[in-house]
Design an enzyme around this catalytic site. Sequence first.
Site, short mmCIF file in Angstrom:
data_model
loop_
_atom_site.label_atom_id
_atom_site.label_comp_id
_atom_site.label_asym_id
_atom_site.label_seq_id
_atom_site.Cartn_x
_atom_site.Cartn_y
_atom_site.Cartn_z
N ARG A 1 -1.48 -9.74 12.01
CA ARG A 1 -1.75 -8.49 11.30
C ARG A 1 -2.89 -8.64 10.30
NH1 ARG A 1 3.98 -7.29 9.44
NH2 ARG A 1 5.08 -6.62 11.31
N LYS B 1 0.82 -1.20 0.00
CA LYS B 1 0.00 0.00 0.00
C LYS B 1 0.86 1.27 0.00
CE LYS B 1 -2.19 0.39 3.61
NZ LYS B 1 -2.96 0.75 4.82
N ARG C 1 -12.24 3.70 10.04
CA ARG C 1 -12.23 2.32 10.51
C ARG C 1 -13.56 1.89 11.12
NH1 ARG C 1 -6.11 1.95 12.74
NH2 ARG C 1 -5.24 1.44 10.70
N ARG D 1 12.07 -13.07 3.76
CA ARG D 1 12.97 -11.93 3.52
C ARG D 1 14.19 -11.97 4.43
NH1 ARG D 1 8.56 -7.03 3.43
NH2 ARG D 1 8.51 -7.41 5.67
N ARG E 1 14.35 -9.57 10.02
CA ARG E 1 13.64 -8.74 10.98
C ARG E 1 12.79 -9.62 11.89
NH1 ARG E 1 10.98 -4.19 7.35
NH2 ARG E 1 9.29 -4.80 8.72
#
Length: 214
Positions: free
Chosen positions: A172, A13, A88, A127, A161
């Site tokens: 999430r 996004k 929201r 990643r 990470r």
Amino acid sequence: MDIILLGPPGAGKGTQAQRLEQQRGMRQLSTGDMLRAAVKAGTPVGLKAKAVMERGELVSDEIVSELIDAELTAMGASTGAIFDGYPRTAAQAASLDEILASHGRSLDHVIELEVDEDALVERITGRFTCASCGAGYHDTFKQPVVEGVCDSCGGTEFKRRPDDNEETVRTRMAEYRAKTAPILPIYEERGIVSRVDGMASIDEVTGAIDAILG
Ligand SMILES: [Zn+2]
């Protein structure tokens, strides 16, 4: 042209919003960013928000509405807005309509970057980066040419990470669904929701968004 951009973390996004800013001169309005900027600049609404936050309270919808109103005034009529992370709730969606209407504007499109959850987990958990130069790699999509050696600098240490794990990604996603569930039906009813495959390449996603915006 005013739009809402929706998509879970990792859907790209931010990248797409940046491109819309660069290519169409639109402005991304993230409530968190606007709030921080207003507090820092000490604007009237910023001071109000600061007092609320210093009391440890959540910033009210009313303050957020004031922020958006001030931002739209500053932007001027010719700059399109990209709403990100707002609204929201149904109440926020209703007040956004009111604010936009008071500026002679209205929402044109709600674009959701759709992701396949399992593919997103693979994309994010794979990643890793070179510890020396920061070059990016991926377990599945972009291994170094020589295993364990950075293509760019020859470094042999890599890091990941801590957020890039399956549990975080799935949490999430669940949060994202919970957040958008109250507002999507409102815009579906108006027929302004479009969905774009967020798993496609960055350029393909940009192309799909361009086609929607016309
Ligand atoms: Zn390196």
